[in-house]
Design a protein around this motif. Structure first.
Motif, PDB file in Angstrom:
ATOM      1  N   MET A   1      48.045  28.210  33.564  1.00 52.98           N
ATOM      2  CA  MET A   1      47.043  29.210  33.934  1.00 52.98           C
ATOM      3  C   MET A   1      45.734  28.947  33.200  1.00 52.98           C
ATOM      4  SD  MET A   1      45.942  31.805  35.625  1.00 52.98           S
ATOM      5  CE  MET A   1      47.247  32.808  36.369  1.00 52.98           C
ATOM      6  N   THR A   2      45.812  28.564  31.944  1.00 49.98           N
ATOM      7  CA  THR A   2      44.613  28.210  31.195  1.00 49.98           C
ATOM      8  C   THR A   2      43.883  27.049  31.862  1.00 49.98           C
ATOM      9  OG1 THR A   2      45.576  28.966  29.105  1.00 49.98           O
ATOM     10  CG2 THR A   2      43.743  27.417  28.961  1.00 49.98           C
ATOM     11  N   GLU A   3      44.638  26.045  32.307  1.00 49.54           N
ATOM     12  CA  GLU A   3      44.042  24.902  33.001  1.00 49.54           C
ATOM     13  C   GLU A   3      43.367  25.334  34.298  1.00 49.54           C
ATOM     14  OE1 GLU A   3      46.139  21.086  33.414  1.00 49.54           O
ATOM     15  OE2 GLU A   3      47.684  21.927  32.116  1.00 49.54           O
ATOM     16  N   LEU A   4      44.010  26.221  35.027  1.00 52.74           N
ATOM     17  CA  LEU A   4      43.453  26.681  36.296  1.00 52.74           C
ATOM     18  C   LEU A   4      42.133  27.403  36.072  1.00 52.74           C
ATOM     19  CD1 LEU A   4      43.593  27.096  39.330  1.00 52.74           C
ATOM     20  CD2 LEU A   4      45.158  29.006  38.950  1.00 52.74           C
ATOM     21  N   LEU A   5      42.098  28.288  35.093  1.00 50.68           N
ATOM     22  CA  LEU A   5      40.859  29.005  34.802  1.00 50.68           C
ATOM     23  C   LEU A   5      39.774  28.040  34.331  1.00 50.68           C
ATOM     24  CD1 LEU A   5      42.310  32.173  33.035  1.00 50.68           C
ATOM     25  CD2 LEU A   5      41.579  31.948  35.413  1.00 50.68           C
ATOM     26  N   ALA A   6      40.148  27.060  33.522  1.00 51.11           N
ATOM     27  CA  ALA A   6      39.187  26.083  33.012  1.00 51.11           C
ATOM     28  C   ALA A   6      38.631  25.196  34.118  1.00 51.11           C
ATOM     29  CB  ALA A   6      39.839  25.226  31.934  1.00 51.11           C
ATOM     30  N   ALA A   7      39.357  25.121  35.236  1.00 47.89           N
ATOM     31  CA  ALA A   7      38.912  24.297  36.366  1.00 47.89           C
ATOM     32  C   ALA A   7      37.820  24.971  37.189  1.00 47.89           C
ATOM     33  CB  ALA A   7      40.098  23.939  37.254  1.00 47.89           C
ATOM     34  N   GLY A   8      37.446  26.212  36.796  1.00 52.97           N
ATOM     35  CA  GLY A   8      36.322  26.851  37.471  1.00 52.97           C
ATOM     36  C   GLY A   8      36.624  28.194  38.097  1.00 52.97           C
TER      37      GLY A   8
ATOM     38  N   ASN B   1      56.735  51.932  30.740  1.00 57.75           N
ATOM     39  CA  ASN B   1      55.665  50.947  30.932  1.00 57.75           C
ATOM     40  C   ASN B   1      55.907  49.667  30.134  1.00 57.75           C
ATOM     41  OD1 ASN B   1      53.301  50.064  32.210  1.00 57.75           O
ATOM     42  ND2 ASN B   1      52.006  50.741  30.527  1.00 57.75           N
ATOM     43  N   ILE B   2      57.140  49.180  30.194  1.00 56.87           N
ATOM     44  CA  ILE B   2      57.466  47.905  29.569  1.00 56.87           C
ATOM     45  C   ILE B   2      57.282  46.834  30.640  1.00 56.87           C
ATOM     46  CG2 ILE B   2      59.220  46.574  28.343  1.00 56.87           C
ATOM     47  CD1 ILE B   2      60.485  49.262  27.533  1.00 56.87           C
ATOM     48  N   GLY B   3      56.059  46.356  30.789  1.00 57.60           N
ATOM     49  CA  GLY B   3      55.733  45.525  31.933  1.00 57.60           C
ATOM     50  C   GLY B   3      55.083  44.195  31.602  1.00 57.60           C
ATOM     51  N   TRP B   4      54.763  43.485  32.690  1.00 53.05           N
ATOM     52  CA  TRP B   4      54.086  42.200  32.628  1.00 53.05           C
ATOM     53  C   TRP B   4      52.934  42.231  33.631  1.00 53.05           C
ATOM     54  CZ3 TRP B   4      57.247  37.278  31.550  1.00 53.05           C
ATOM     55  CH2 TRP B   4      58.452  37.573  30.903  1.00 53.05           C
ATOM     56  N   ARG B   5      51.817  41.615  33.303  1.00 46.98           N
ATOM     57  CA  ARG B   5      50.739  41.434  34.285  1.00 46.98           C
ATOM     58  C   ARG B   5      50.847  40.008  34.820  1.00 46.98           C
ATOM     59  NH1 ARG B   5      45.022  40.179  35.031  1.00 46.98           N
ATOM     60  NH2 ARG B   5      44.971  39.144  32.987  1.00 46.98           N
ATOM     61  N   ILE B   6      51.425  39.889  36.006  1.00 44.10           N
ATOM     62  CA  ILE B   6      51.653  38.565  36.591  1.00 44.10           C
ATOM     63  C   ILE B   6      51.016  38.422  37.977  1.00 44.10           C
ATOM     64  CG2 ILE B   6      53.771  38.182  35.282  1.00 44.10           C
ATOM     65  CD1 ILE B   6      55.394  38.872  37.750  1.00 44.10           C
ATOM     66  N   ASP B   7      50.349  39.479  38.452  1.00 48.61           N
ATOM     67  CA  ASP B   7      49.664  39.453  39.746  1.00 48.61           C
ATOM     68  C   ASP B   7      48.163  39.477  39.496  1.00 48.61           C
ATOM     69  OD1 ASP B   7      52.060  40.083  41.795  1.00 48.61           O
ATOM     70  OD2 ASP B   7      52.302  41.282  39.973  1.00 48.61           O
ATOM     71  N   TYR B   8      47.442  38.577  40.132  1.00 46.67           N
ATOM     72  CA  TYR B   8      46.041  38.350  39.797  1.00 46.67           C
ATOM     73  C   TYR B   8      45.175  38.225  41.047  1.00 46.67           C
ATOM     74  CZ  TYR B   8      47.999  36.639  35.308  1.00 46.67           C
ATOM     75  OH  TYR B   8      48.678  36.499  34.119  1.00 46.67           O
ATOM     76  N   PHE B   9      43.896  38.498  40.871  1.00 46.68           N
ATOM     77  CA  PHE B   9      42.836  38.002  41.732  1.00 46.68           C
ATOM     78  C   PHE B   9      42.008  37.037  40.900  1.00 46.68           C
ATOM     79  CE2 PHE B   9      43.408  41.572  44.719  1.00 46.68           C
ATOM     80  CZ  PHE B   9      43.111  40.947  45.933  1.00 46.68           C
ATOM     81  N   LEU B  10      42.004  35.779  41.283  1.00 43.83           N
ATOM     82  CA  LEU B  10      41.125  34.791  40.683  1.00 43.83           C
ATOM     83  C   LEU B  10      40.000  34.486  41.658  1.00 43.83           C
ATOM     84  CD1 LEU B  10      43.696  32.170  39.292  1.00 43.83           C
ATOM     85  CD2 LEU B  10      42.956  34.331  38.255  1.00 43.83           C
ATOM     86  N   VAL B  11      38.795  34.252  41.152  1.00 45.63           N
ATOM     87  CA  VAL B  11      37.677  33.880  42.011  1.00 45.63           C
ATOM     88  C   VAL B  11      36.956  32.681  41.415  1.00 45.63           C
ATOM     89  CG1 VAL B  11      37.352  36.234  42.852  1.00 45.63           C
ATOM     90  CG2 VAL B  11      35.984  35.429  40.909  1.00 45.63           C
ATOM     91  N   SER B  12      36.295  31.935  42.283  1.00 51.71           N
ATOM     92  CA  SER B  12      35.430  30.858  41.814  1.00 51.71           C
ATOM     93  C   SER B  12      34.396  31.413  40.845  1.00 51.71           C
ATOM     94  CB  SER B  12      34.712  30.210  43.002  1.00 51.71           C
ATOM     95  OG  SER B  12      35.625  29.620  43.893  1.00 51.71           O
ATOM     96  N   HIS B  13      34.060  30.624  39.855  1.00 53.88           N
ATOM     97  CA  HIS B  13      33.168  31.107  38.805  1.00 53.88           C
ATOM     98  C   HIS B  13      31.846  31.619  39.365  1.00 53.88           C
ATOM     99  CE1 HIS B  13      30.713  31.084  35.116  1.00 53.88           C
ATOM    100  NE2 HIS B  13      31.850  31.305  34.513  1.00 53.88           N
ATOM    101  N   ARG B  14      31.363  31.026  40.455  1.00 49.42           N
ATOM    102  CA  ARG B  14      30.074  31.455  40.994  1.00 49.42           C
ATOM    103  C   ARG B  14      30.135  32.805  41.693  1.00 49.42           C
ATOM    104  NH1 ARG B  14      32.097  27.197  43.752  1.00 49.42           N
ATOM    105  NH2 ARG B  14      31.965  27.001  46.028  1.00 49.42           N
ATOM    106  N   LEU B  15      31.353  33.371  41.829  1.00 47.39           N
ATOM    107  CA  LEU B  15      31.479  34.743  42.328  1.00 47.39           C
ATOM    108  C   LEU B  15      31.565  35.763  41.201  1.00 47.39           C
ATOM    109  CD1 LEU B  15      34.037  34.359  45.292  1.00 47.39           C
ATOM    110  CD2 LEU B  15      31.538  34.574  45.434  1.00 47.39           C
ATOM    111  N   ARG B  16      31.556  35.292  39.958  1.00 46.65           N
ATOM    112  CA  ARG B  16      31.761  36.187  38.817  1.00 46.65           C
ATOM    113  C   ARG B  16      30.826  37.390  38.836  1.00 46.65           C
ATOM    114  NH1 ARG B  16      31.640  39.624  35.890  1.00 46.65           N
ATOM    115  NH2 ARG B  16      32.079  39.792  33.658  1.00 46.65           N
TER     116      ARG B  16
END
Length: 238
Positions: A161-168, A197-212
């Motif tokens: 996941m770190t690699e994916l985010l670092a890719a943009g 509330n013993i949970g995990w955050r495993i569902d995401y919305f990722l966007v291209s950096h230029r949409l930040r």
């Protein structure tokens, strides 16, 4: 659907694009009364009662793709919708399994998925959403120390996941809420776990950096019942 939770939420949220993962359906097993306004797109797994994704859109896509660009997706894990100004990808990332027997496959799949998103991003901005089956940071899981090394919280999966985010790409929830704790999207079905509330955050919305800078809202609707996951929502100006 059987618990009566899906349609009221679907109608209330009124999304332009609504994505679902782990549908576990085959063609003809369900008729969703979403109205003519929504086009329904399904990617079924070959294996019955397993995996699968879907996307319901009221904006007609220019193109629909299945899988990671090769047209081969026997587990029905990826749908890509092409729109004039961006791509929307719904994904159900493979689980490493409790005994981690599928971790090598998972890591190889992650590399192919990242390469696929980067190729799309080279054409136009990308919104990728779904069950990524990993809690990225310790803030994203209730009991980080006791879960380290478990499926969904191995160092290897988190590094991907770190690699994916670092890719943009940008984790939209963390971009807007960098320090918010105790916000999760999945809870074990064991008694009392969700109530405490013993949970995990495993569902995401990722966007291209230029949409930040176009992110208007990124939230977790953890009040919605009916599943071991809860919906996540993104509003973005396009």
């Amino acid at each position: 659907m059987n618990k009566g939770a899906f349609l009221p939420y679907f109608e209330a949220v009124g999304a332009d694009v609504f994505c679902v993962q782990e549908t576990k359906l085959q063609q003809g097993q369900i008729e969703l009364p979403l109205g003519e306004e929504y086009q329904q797109i399904w990617n079924y797994a070959e294996r019955k009662g397993y995996s699968g994704t879907a996307a319901f859109t009221r904006i007609p896509p220019l193109d629909v793709r299945y899988g990671l660009g090769d047209g081969i997706d026997p587990e029905g894990r990826v749908i890509t919708l092409e729109f004039p100004s961006l791509y929307v990808v719904t994904v159900y990332t493979p689980n490493a399994k409790r005994d981690l027997s599928r971790l090598p496959y998972r890591l190889e799949w992650e590399d192919r998925f990242r390469a696929y998103l980067c190729a799309l991003d080279g054409e136009k901005p990308v919104i990728a959403c779904g069950d990524f089956n990993v809690a990225h940071q310790e803030i994203d899981i209730k009991n980080a120390k006791s879960n380290r090394g478990n499926s969904g919280f191995t160092d290897e999966e988190r590094a991907k996941m770190t690699e994916l985010l670092a890719a943009g790409f940008v984790d939209t929830f963390r971009a807007l809420h960098p320090d918010v704790t105790d916000k999760y999207t999945w809870w074990s079905n064991m008694p009392g776990v969700r109530e405490r509330n013993i949970g995990w955050r495993i569902d995401y919305f990722l966007v291209s950096h230029r949409l930040r800078d176009r992110i208007l809202e990124a939230r977790i609707d953890d009040h919605v019942p009916g599943s071991d996951h809860c919906p996540v929502v993104l509003e973005v100006e396009v």
